[in-house]
Design a protein around this motif. Structure first.
Motif, short mmCIF file in Angstrom:
data_model
loop_
_atom_site.label_atom_id
_atom_site.label_comp_id
_atom_site.label_asym_id
_atom_site.label_seq_id
_atom_site.Cartn_x
_atom_site.Cartn_y
_atom_site.Cartn_z
N GLY A 34 3.84 56.71 -44.25
CA GLY A 34 4.48 55.40 -44.17
C GLY A 34 5.98 55.56 -44.26
N GLY A 35 6.71 55.06 -43.26
CA GLY A 35 8.17 55.17 -43.26
C GLY A 35 8.63 56.60 -43.29
N LEU A 36 9.62 56.88 -44.16
CA LEU A 36 10.16 58.24 -44.23
C LEU A 36 9.23 59.21 -44.96
N GLY A 37 8.04 58.73 -45.33
CA GLY A 37 7.01 59.66 -45.78
C GLY A 37 6.61 60.60 -44.66
N ALA A 38 6.99 60.27 -43.43
CA ALA A 38 6.72 61.15 -42.30
C ALA A 38 7.49 62.47 -42.41
N ALA A 39 8.64 62.46 -43.06
CA ALA A 39 9.50 63.65 -43.09
C ALA A 39 8.84 64.86 -43.73
N PRO A 40 8.37 64.79 -44.99
CA PRO A 40 7.74 65.99 -45.58
C PRO A 40 6.42 66.35 -44.91
N ALA A 74 -1.98 63.20 -36.91
CA ALA A 74 -0.97 62.48 -37.67
C ALA A 74 -0.97 61.00 -37.31
N VAL A 75 -0.90 60.15 -38.33
CA VAL A 75 -0.80 58.70 -38.13
C VAL A 75 0.42 58.23 -38.91
N LEU A 76 1.39 57.65 -38.20
CA LEU A 76 2.63 57.18 -38.81
C LEU A 76 2.68 55.67 -38.79
N GLY A 77 3.21 55.08 -39.86
CA GLY A 77 3.35 53.63 -39.93
C GLY A 77 4.76 53.22 -40.32
N PHE A 78 5.26 52.18 -39.66
CA PHE A 78 6.60 51.64 -39.94
C PHE A 78 6.54 50.12 -39.92
N ASN A 79 7.57 49.48 -40.41
CA ASN A 79 7.61 48.02 -40.37
C ASN A 79 7.80 47.49 -38.96
N LYS A 80 8.72 48.12 -38.21
CA LYS A 80 9.01 47.68 -36.84
C LYS A 80 9.58 48.83 -36.04
N ALA A 81 9.69 48.61 -34.73
CA ALA A 81 10.04 49.69 -33.80
C ALA A 81 11.39 50.32 -34.10
N ASP A 82 12.38 49.56 -34.56
CA ASP A 82 13.71 50.14 -34.75
C ASP A 82 13.79 51.04 -35.99
N GLU A 83 12.69 51.14 -36.75
CA GLU A 83 12.66 52.04 -37.91
C GLU A 83 11.92 53.34 -37.61
N VAL A 84 11.34 53.45 -36.43
CA VAL A 84 10.47 54.59 -36.10
C VAL A 84 11.28 55.88 -35.94
N VAL A 85 10.81 56.94 -36.57
CA VAL A 85 11.41 58.27 -36.43
C VAL A 85 10.30 59.32 -36.31
N LEU A 86 10.64 60.46 -35.76
CA LEU A 86 9.81 61.66 -35.72
C LEU A 86 8.54 61.55 -34.88
N ALA A 112 1.62 52.99 -35.91
CA ALA A 112 1.38 51.60 -36.26
C ALA A 112 2.69 50.96 -36.72
N THR A 113 2.88 49.70 -36.37
CA THR A 113 3.98 48.90 -36.90
C THR A 113 3.43 47.57 -37.37
N LEU A 114 3.99 47.06 -38.45
CA LEU A 114 3.49 45.80 -39.02
C LEU A 114 3.62 44.63 -38.05
N ASP A 115 4.72 44.62 -37.27
CA ASP A 115 4.95 43.48 -36.36
C ASP A 115 4.40 43.73 -34.95
N GLY A 116 3.81 44.91 -34.73
CA GLY A 116 3.25 45.20 -33.42
C GLY A 116 4.25 45.56 -32.36
N LYS A 155 -0.74 47.28 -33.94
CA LYS A 155 -0.21 46.26 -34.85
C LYS A 155 -0.98 46.30 -36.16
N GLY A 156 -0.25 46.50 -37.25
CA GLY A 156 -0.89 46.51 -38.55
C GLY A 156 -0.45 47.68 -39.40
#
Length: 241
Positions: free
Chosen positions: A103-109, A126-138, A152-156, A161-162
Motif C-alpha cells: 500500500g502506497g510507499l510500502g511498495a519500496a521495500p 505483486a499487487v500495489l495499491g494507491f489512493n489515486k493515479a498521481d500517487e502511483v510509483v514503481l 488498485a486505486t481507491l478512486d479507480g 477500483k478499490g
C-alpha cells in the motif's frame, strides 16, 4: 549499526509529494536507514528500495518540515546515514510462490524483496495499491520483474477500483507465502483476508532507530517488541492489531 556519509546522486519528484532519492556510498545490510537531515535532531527512518553498483535508492513523501528540507537538497550534497538497521523479510520462508501486497510507499521495500526472491528462482506476484493515479510509483519496475502484477486505486483512476484486497480477489494469485507493507489498516485487512503464512512490516514512530530508546515498542503475541530492532518485519501470527 554503522554510520556513513553518502552523496546525493539525484533527488527527484516522481509522484504527488513523492521523491526518489539515489545515494552513492557503501552498500548496506538491514531493512531501513536512518537519515540525518540538516537542522533536525531526530533522524528520519526510510526503507531501502534498491541497491546496486555503489548506489542506494530510497522513496519518501514530504509529510513535514524535515522531509520538506530533504526534498530541497540537490545532487552533490551529503547526507549522514545510520545503516544496518532492522530485521527484514525472510525470503527463505517462501518455498516456490510469493505474493507481495503493498500500500502506497510500502511498495519500496517490497521491490528489493522481489529481486531477492526472483534471484532465488521463485515465482513472484505483486499487487500495489494507491489512493489515486498521481500517487502511483514503481509499477513499471514491478511489471518488468514479476511473474504476475495488479494495481488498485481507491478512486479507480488506475487499475482495479478499490483496495489491494479487491485486486488480489480479482487476480486470484497462487502463493505459499505472502509479504505485505503499507498503512496499518491496509496490512490488517490483507492479513485478515489472506490464508496461509505471511509477514508484515509495521510502522511506528521511532526515536533512535536502533533499539535503545524503546519509543517504538508494541505488544505482540510473544510479548513487547521494538519495531526498529526486533522488526520492522513480524510474522502474521505475532501481530496484535
Amino acid at each position: 549499526m554503522d554510520k556513513y556519509n553518502y552523496t546525493i546522486v539525484s533527488n527527484e519528484l516522481v509522484a504527488a509529494k513523492t521523491y526518489r532519492l539515489v545515494l552513492a556510498g557503501p552498500q548496506v545490510d538491514g531493512e531501513f536507514v536512518n537519515i540525518q537531515i540538516p537542522g533536525y535532531y531526530l533522524r528520519r527512518p526510510i526503507s531501502i528500495c534498491d541497491q546496486a553498483d555503489g548506489r542506494i535508492t530510497l522513496y519518501y513523501k514530504t509529510v513535514g518540515e524535515g522531509t520538506t528540507v530533504l526534498a530541497a537538497m540537490q545532487a552533490g550534497q551529503q547526507l549522514n546515514l545510520l545503516t544496518g538497521l532492522g530485521r527484514g523479510y525472510s525470503s527463505a520462508a517462501c518455498r516456490q510462490e510469493a505474493l507481495l501486497a503493498a500500500g502506497g510507499l510500502g511498495a519500496a521495500p517490497l521491490y528489493l524483496l522481489a529481486k531477492k526472491l526472483k534471484a532465488q528462482g521463485k515465482k513472484v506476484t505483486a499487487v500495489l495499491g494507491f489512493n489515486k493515479a498521481d500517487e502511483v510509483v514503481l509499477t513499471e519496475e514491478f511489471r518488468a520483474l514479476c511473474d504476475g502484477f495488479a494495481l488498485a486505486t481507491l478512486d479507480g483512476s488506475a487499475g482495479v477500483k478499490g483496495f489491494v484486497t479487491d485486486a488480489i480477489a480479482t487476480l486470484k494469485p497462487s502463493y505459499d507465502f505472502f509479504y505485505t507493507c503499507g498503512p496499518m489498516v491496509m496490512m490488517r485487512a490483507v492479513c485478515g483476508a489472506l490464508e496461509g503464512p505471511g509477514e508484515a512490516s509495521l510502522e511506528e514512530r521511532m526515536g533512535c532507530g536502533a533499539g535503545f530508546c524503546y519509543c517504538c515498542s508494541i505488544k505482540t503475541t510473544a510479548g513487547t517488541k521494538r519495531v526498529c530492532k526486533d522488526g520492522p518485519v513480524f510474522k502474521k501470527e505475532e501481530i496484535i492489531w
